[in-house]
Design an enzyme around this catalytic site. Sequence first.
Site, PDB file in Angstrom:
ATOM      1  N   HIS A  85      -0.751  15.300  -2.318  1.00 21.45           N
ATOM      2  CA  HIS A  85      -1.148  14.316  -1.297  1.00 21.45           C
ATOM      3  C   HIS A  85      -2.264  14.870  -0.403  1.00 21.45           C
ATOM      4  O   HIS A  85      -2.144  14.907   0.821  1.00 21.45           O
ATOM      5  CB  HIS A  85       0.048  13.862  -0.457  1.00 21.45           C
ATOM      6  CG  HIS A  85      -0.179  12.534   0.219  1.00 21.45           C
ATOM      7  ND1 HIS A  85       0.797  11.597   0.415  1.00 21.45           N
ATOM      8  CD2 HIS A  85      -1.310  11.980   0.741  1.00 21.45           C
ATOM      9  CE1 HIS A  85       0.298  10.537   1.029  1.00 21.45           C
ATOM     10  NE2 HIS A  85      -0.996  10.751   1.248  1.00 21.45           N
ATOM     11  N   ARG A 125      -0.670   5.159  -3.720  1.00 20.80           N
ATOM     12  CA  ARG A 125       0.712   5.435  -3.331  1.00 20.80           C
ATOM     13  C   ARG A 125       1.570   5.521  -4.595  1.00 20.80           C
ATOM     14  O   ARG A 125       1.320   4.802  -5.577  1.00 20.80           O
ATOM     15  CB  ARG A 125       1.273   4.324  -2.427  1.00 20.80           C
ATOM     16  CG  ARG A 125       0.826   4.398  -0.976  1.00 20.80           C
ATOM     17  CD  ARG A 125       1.391   5.605  -0.234  1.00 20.80           C
ATOM     18  NE  ARG A 125       1.039   5.651   1.173  1.00 20.80           N
ATOM     19  CZ  ARG A 125       0.054   6.373   1.696  1.00 20.80           C
ATOM     20  NH1 ARG A 125      -0.721   7.107   0.912  1.00 20.80           N
ATOM     21  NH2 ARG A 125      -0.162   6.383   3.011  1.00 20.80           N
TER      22      ARG A 125
HETATM   23  N1  NAP Z   1      -3.784   9.968  -1.029  1.00 15.98           N
HETATM   24  C1  NAP Z   1      -4.315   9.968   0.175  1.00 15.98           C
HETATM   25  O1  NAP Z   1      -4.617  11.031   0.716  1.00 15.98           O
HETATM   26  C2  NAP Z   1      -4.563   8.657   0.878  1.00 15.98           C
HETATM   27  C3  NAP Z   1      -5.313   8.651   2.055  1.00 15.98           C
HETATM   28  C4  NAP Z   1      -5.563   7.440   2.680  1.00 15.98           C
HETATM   29  C5  NAP Z   1      -5.103   6.243   2.127  1.00 15.98           C
HETATM   30  N2  NAP Z   1      -4.387   6.284   0.967  1.00 15.98           N
HETATM   31  C6  NAP Z   1      -3.912   5.021   0.350  1.00 15.98           C
HETATM   32  O2  NAP Z   1      -5.013   4.191   0.045  1.00 15.98           O
HETATM   33  C7  NAP Z   1      -4.632   2.840   0.274  1.00 15.98           C
HETATM   34  C8  NAP Z   1      -5.856   1.939   0.380  1.00 15.98           C
HETATM   35  O3  NAP Z   1      -6.505   2.163   1.625  1.00 15.98           O
HETATM   36  P1  NAP Z   1      -7.634   1.179   2.174  1.00 15.98           P
HETATM   37  O4  NAP Z   1      -8.000   1.630   3.530  1.00 15.98           O
HETATM   38  O5  NAP Z   1      -8.718   1.017   1.172  1.00 15.98           O
HETATM   39  O6  NAP Z   1      -6.799  -0.195   2.246  1.00 15.98           O
HETATM   40  P2  NAP Z   1      -7.351  -1.672   2.510  1.00 15.98           P
HETATM   41  O7  NAP Z   1      -8.687  -1.629   3.157  1.00 15.98           O
HETATM   42  O8  NAP Z   1      -6.253  -2.410   3.168  1.00 15.98           O
HETATM   43  O9  NAP Z   1      -7.595  -2.260   1.036  1.00 15.98           O
HETATM   44  C9  NAP Z   1      -6.563  -2.597   0.188  1.00 15.98           C
HETATM   45  C10 NAP Z   1      -7.162  -3.236  -1.052  1.00 15.98           C
HETATM   46  O10 NAP Z   1      -6.089  -3.527  -1.970  1.00 15.98           O
HETATM   47  C11 NAP Z   1      -6.144  -4.888  -2.324  1.00 15.98           C
HETATM   48  N3  NAP Z   1      -4.813  -5.434  -2.555  1.00 15.98           N
HETATM   49  C12 NAP Z   1      -3.746  -5.453  -1.730  1.00 15.98           C
HETATM   50  N4  NAP Z   1      -2.701  -6.095  -2.291  1.00 15.98           N
HETATM   51  C13 NAP Z   1      -3.130  -6.481  -3.513  1.00 15.98           C
HETATM   52  C14 NAP Z   1      -2.526  -7.205  -4.574  1.00 15.98           C
HETATM   53  N5  NAP Z   1      -1.263  -7.650  -4.489  1.00 15.98           N
HETATM   54  N6  NAP Z   1      -3.258  -7.446  -5.682  1.00 15.98           N
HETATM   55  C15 NAP Z   1      -4.532  -7.006  -5.764  1.00 15.98           C
HETATM   56  N7  NAP Z   1      -5.169  -6.333  -4.791  1.00 15.98           N
HETATM   57  C16 NAP Z   1      -4.467  -6.065  -3.683  1.00 15.98           C
HETATM   58  C17 NAP Z   1      -6.779  -5.590  -1.145  1.00 15.98           C
HETATM   59  O11 NAP Z   1      -7.272  -6.828  -1.566  1.00 15.98           O
HETATM   60  P3  NAP Z   1      -8.088  -7.796  -0.561  1.00 15.98           P
HETATM   61  O12 NAP Z   1      -9.425  -7.109  -0.387  1.00 15.98           O
HETATM   62  O13 NAP Z   1      -8.194  -9.060  -1.282  1.00 15.98           O
HETATM   63  O14 NAP Z   1      -7.306  -7.844   0.727  1.00 15.98           O
HETATM   64  C18 NAP Z   1      -7.845  -4.576  -0.764  1.00 15.98           C
HETATM   65  O15 NAP Z   1      -8.976  -4.713  -1.569  1.00 15.98           O
HETATM   66  C19 NAP Z   1      -3.777   2.935   1.534  1.00 15.98           C
HETATM   67  O16 NAP Z   1      -2.927   1.817   1.678  1.00 15.98           O
HETATM   68  C20 NAP Z   1      -3.005   4.211   1.298  1.00 15.98           C
HETATM   69  O17 NAP Z   1      -1.801   3.902   0.638  1.00 15.98           O
HETATM   70  C21 NAP Z   1      -4.103   7.466   0.339  1.00 15.98           C
END
Ligand code: NAP
Length: 310
Positions: free
Chosen positions: A273, A225
């Site tokens: 995006h 993001r």
């Molecule tokens: N560009 C695009 O097309 C696109 C598409 C889809 C998603 N995205 C982005 O990708 C992001 C990640 O998706 P996801 O499904 O992998 O999310 P997720 O499963 O919720 O994983 C988030 C990861 O970030 C870590 N995290 C959160 N807060 C943190 C902090 N303060 N310090 C360190 N680590 C932290 C979490 O740690 P823990 O494991 O310890 O909880 C987890 O490992 C989404 O939120 C979205 O913004 C982008």
Amino acid sequence: MSVNVLFSARPTLWPVYEPLLNIGLADAGIKATIATDLPPDQVDYIVYAPNGGLLDFTPYTRAKAVLSLWAGVEKIASNDMLTVPLARMVDHGLTQGMTEWVVGHVLRYHLGMDRHITVQDGEWAPDPPPLATQRSVCVLGLGALGQAAAQALAALSFNVTGWSRSAKDVSGVTCLHGPDGLRVALSQAEILVLLLPETAATENTLNADTLALLPKGARILNPGRGPLIDDEALLQALNTGQVGHATLDVFRAEPLPPDHPYWAHPNVTVTPHIASETRPETAAQVICENIQRSESGRPLLHLVDRALGY
Ligand SMILES: NC(=O)c1ccc[n+]([C@@H]2O[C@H](COP(=O)([O-])OP(=O)(O)OC[C@H]3O[C@@H](n4cnc5c(N)ncnc54)[C@H](OP(=O)(O)O)[C@@H]3O)[C@@H](O)[C@H]2O)c1
């Protein structure tokens, strides 16, 4: 059992999802009315994306859950008018797409592809790239998307470090967490991938101080993001050569304004995006499974922790 499901997302998605949700719920043994317009006090589940425009959840007095079509839930997680459980999207197709985007752009940097694709000037100057075993890649965020990308890179023999909020154990990946872990992770990151969610705690994860920890000339991929990066600090780091190049898919303002310095910067690639998107065929199965779980009294999958914001 019979449930009413409101579909509140981009209108063009309705003809795609309507048959998939109808078939999926029928297969799950659930009689359902699925529509884009239902009396709010008769809605049991809301299939939601921010571009459906729904903000006020208070009239949905019977709703049991909101089921997001998006993985990123920053636009809804802090909505005080939402008081029922919120599940985010974890979709095999979305994960696969993100893995492909990350691996593709990491390989672009690793192999130095631009040099040969963009410059064909008759100069024969062999300079073979190192092997992946000699290249360190760091993935910030080890959730559904970060873990899959990290493991795909590890399978290609990259030296992969991952960082998360809580301690993790991901095979083939050196896992770090917490503030000290971040410093170690960044200090080794020749190629850095941002797959953190947008929350109060992750805003400006990359700032002047943390960018200075990277090896000089590091490359950055941001499919997470926009607010994860302090844009001024990144532009400064690009101008000094501290950061060699950045490929940015997400921005604080989208579409990225035409006069934004990222567009014109020679060491920035902007993608609009498109790193990955929810794939209706697989996402509809996830939604149907969650409704089935809820109807049979089991906990929802992929619940958002509203206090943490992801
Ligand atoms: N560009 C695009 O097309 C696109 C598409 C889809 C998603 N995205 C982005 O990708 C992001 C990640 O998706 P996801 O499904 O992998 O999310 P997720 O499963 O919720 O994983 C988030 C990861 O970030 C870590 N995290 C959160 N807060 C943190 C902090 N303060 N310090 C360190 N680590 C932290 C979490 O740690 P823990 O494991 O310890 O909880 C987890 O490992 C989404 O939120 C979205 O913004 C982008």
